[in-house]
Structure formats: structure tokens, C-alpha cells
Design an enzyme around this catalytic site. Sequence first.
Site, PDB file in Angstrom:
ATOM      1  N   ASP A 345       0.885  -1.237  -0.048  1.00  0.00           N
ATOM      2  CA  ASP A 345      -0.081  -0.014  -0.102  1.00  0.00           C
ATOM      3  C   ASP A 345       0.794   1.189   0.093  1.00  0.00           C
ATOM      4  O   ASP A 345       1.957   1.194   0.524  1.00  0.00           O
ATOM      5  CB  ASP A 345      -1.261  -0.020   1.295  1.00  0.00           C
ATOM      6  N   ARG A 396      -8.666  -4.523  -5.791  1.00  0.00           N
ATOM      7  CA  ARG A 396      -7.406  -3.210  -5.435  1.00  0.00           C
ATOM      8  C   ARG A 396      -6.217  -3.781  -6.220  1.00  0.00           C
ATOM      9  O   ARG A 396      -5.222  -3.941  -5.343  1.00  0.00           O
ATOM     10  CB  ARG A 396      -7.272  -3.163  -4.095  1.00  0.00           C
TER      11      ARG A 396
END
Length: 492
Positions: A345, A396
Amino acid sequence: MKALFRKLTVAIVAVCAAGFFAGCELEDDAFTGIRFTKDGCYAEAGSEVYVSAVFINNDKENKNAVIKYSIDADLSDSTGSFLDKTSAASGEAIKLTLGSKVGITVIKAEYDTYTARTACGVEAETISINDKPIGFAQFGVEPSKMQTVVTVSNAADLKKYAKQGGCLIYVDGVIDMSEGILPIEGKTMDGNNAAPAMNAFIASNSEYSTYDDWIKNMTTNSWINSHLNDKGDTNTLSISNTYKNKIQIQIASNTAIIGLPGAVIRGVNFSIKSNNVVIRNLTLKDSVDPFPHHENGDGWNAQHDLISIDTGTNIWIDHCSFEDTLNLGTAANGEKWQIYDGLCDMKSSATNITVSYCVFKNHDKTMLIGSGDSDGDNTKRFITLANNYWLNCGQRCPFVRNSRIHVYNNVYDSDAYRHWTSQTSINARAGSIVCAQNNYFGSVTSQNEQGGTIYISDSAIFDFAPKYGYVLRKASSDLRNLAGPGKLSVTK
């Protein structure tokens, strides 16, 4: 050297010199401009490839046009390549001799006011600290600043040298950052499979004696919304943060971490809030949060990522594998018990990042870029995702906010071991501008715009600075055999 010559689609053929990513939009009118006649390619270092361009005026070739050629050093390092001549008639081939270094060579063709570019490259056969990254990371990664060379084989040394900075760290063997707290791979993360080290950790850091007791009490009492604080422990670090301090590795600026053959790091959270960081050739597994926090309406959720880039700049992550190996249990109150967060991330002022030739597999919320709709700035946050293999990922891949991101040559697929339902792959959200090119979607959901914009191939303007050269593969499925650790030998 083995022959590479994997033919690739040319990165971009622009009709004007407005920029390398889709410099201008093709119109329905008759075409006037320069086009290269063959696709770009990857080839061996030092080999010869032939390229040619034609000038087309109102959809007809002008054979009398003399086209000028040059290696466009403004867009990419020329890697020692050279052309046998600098001009040729429209359609006449010129010879490019590729240099000895890994990288992309961009060739520019000019006639009158028109410009076009194509790209050829030398693909790596080994992993070396001197390799140059593709994509945005090339504008800030400086291996020369990584001077202290060490080899580590345990958690303590890995933490020490990563935090020190200025180090080239080789990882040898398997390192378990949890030091036996996690169950063996393939088990369910619940009280029934708790290792002795986990129960000892519980007894030392809470009022309970076993992980099973902790789960049953934490997930059935009325104070389950305590958000990372144990009952009676509100004045100290929660047990979740205590565990995070154990597994987290803070990487200082000017650090490279390269895995030797078979290198694995399990139960880790790499935290990058620094500049000039390289992570290559590692298998990374199970960034587990055994002590997730409760969110109303969404059960119990984890905090840790395998790699968290928060304000980090000039980052290259290459030829790594990211994966989960543990099954998810259920909280005592019947809600979901989510022990995994993201795999890689990025947020805040993170920029100039390239993730290349990596494998992401068996995970749900895989890569989040931008923690909220107000996080980031698409005029400053630049990210490249190139030549990655995403297997059995639910969503994602990435989820993007407020960034300019180039996603090309990626493979998205699933197999018989898929656990997560495919929701979206590339998900463009608030303020995101995504250039998605030459990505292969097998039995998964592809792209989704939810507040952001996805530009496919060169059909719309994707303008930014700085710009770089790149090459598109014809057969992205080849990445199943090219991406991940262990595919290249390591040169120390």
C-alpha cells in the site's frame, strides 16, 4: 547469453511531440504523421535490431520524405546504444545496436513538424545493485548511495541494517519475523492452531493466558469497539501495536534489500517513510495482524501490510512475491476475523515508485494507493506498475486515489485455488488518472472507474512530467514465467 528477442508492441506512436504517454489523440480525419513500421522489442545486450518509420500524408505514404533518427536521451538512458545512421528515406530500415546495460532505448523519428517514438530494450538476466529501474523509480533511485554491504539471516540483523541506512543488504535463507508466533502455513489463524510462542506472547502482554482465551473474550464482550486497546490496558500500547513493533522493519533512506536464492521473509511489515529504497528478489509472506480491531458493520479488520509506503519516495520493488498462506477464522461473535490488510500500500506524499515483475497472489484487498479521498495529489504522486502477475486477487490491483499511475504489461488471472471472488482489478477512484496499456485479464474482472479516469492505450492524453520510455509486450501471458523471485540469478 540466452536469446531474448521477445517481440513487444511499441509503447507509443505519437502524431505530435506533445508527450510520451499518448501525446495526442488520433482523430477520424485522414492521418498525417510518422509511424514506425514494426513493433519494438527486447533483445540481448549488444545485439542489432532494425527499425524503420514512414511518413504518411493524408493516409498515403510519402516515399520522398527523408526521416531523421536519434536516440532520445531526454526520455530514457540510452544504455550505450547507437544508430548506424541518423537519416533515411521513408520506409528504409536503420540499424540500432543495443548497449551493454539493462534498460530501455527510445528512438525518435522526425520529419517536418511531426515526431514519433519507438522503444527497444535490454532485459535483465541477472539481478545486480547497479541495475536501473524502469518507470518512475528511474528518476530518483541511486544505488551508489548504498555503500555498506552485509548479508543477514535473522530478524535482528535485518532490522538493524535496514534502520541504519546506506546499506546493501542481502537476505540469506528464511526469516520469520514473528519468531514462531504464527501457525505453520496452511493452518487457520484461530485459537485452535495457536503456537506455544503465541500463547506465551498473550500471557506476557494481556490478562489472558492463551490466544483462544483472548479471541473469545475480545470478540464477545460489550467493549468490542475498543479499537486496538485491550480491556484494562488503555494507558499502554495495545497488544496489536506491541506485536507490530516486533514484526515491523523501518527502512531508512539509501537502502537496498536483495534476496539471495530461496530468500523468504515471513510475518513482516516493511515500513518505508524514506528516500531511495530498493527491494528485490524476495518472497514475502503473511503480514498478519493477529489482533485486529473492530469496525461497526465490517467485523474485525487488520492493520499491517507486507510493504507500507508512507511518504516514501524513489522506491523500486522488483521480482518479489507477495502472498498469504493462512486461512481466516471467525470471531466468537460470528463476525469476520480478518487478519490480513494489504500486500503493498502507498499513501501520503509517496511518489516516483515502480513495482515491476512481481507476483501478487491469494489475497483480497491487494494494493491501496491513497488512504482516502483527500490523500495525495495527482500532480505529484507518480507510480508505475509494470510486468506484474496478479493471481487469485479479489480486488485493489490497484485501488487508486489522487495519483497518476501507469499500469502496463500486467497479467490478471485465477486458478483452481482461488478463494476470493473477483470484484475489480484496476479501480480508479477520486482524483486518479490511470494509463492502462496492454494488460491481460483472464478469468477475473477488469477495470472499473469510480470517480477516477482510466485511459486505455494511447486513446487520450496522459500528460505529466517527467516522462520515460517503455515497451509493451505482445504476449503478456509470458509474465507467468518471468515475474517473481528466483527467475534471475543474483550478482553480488
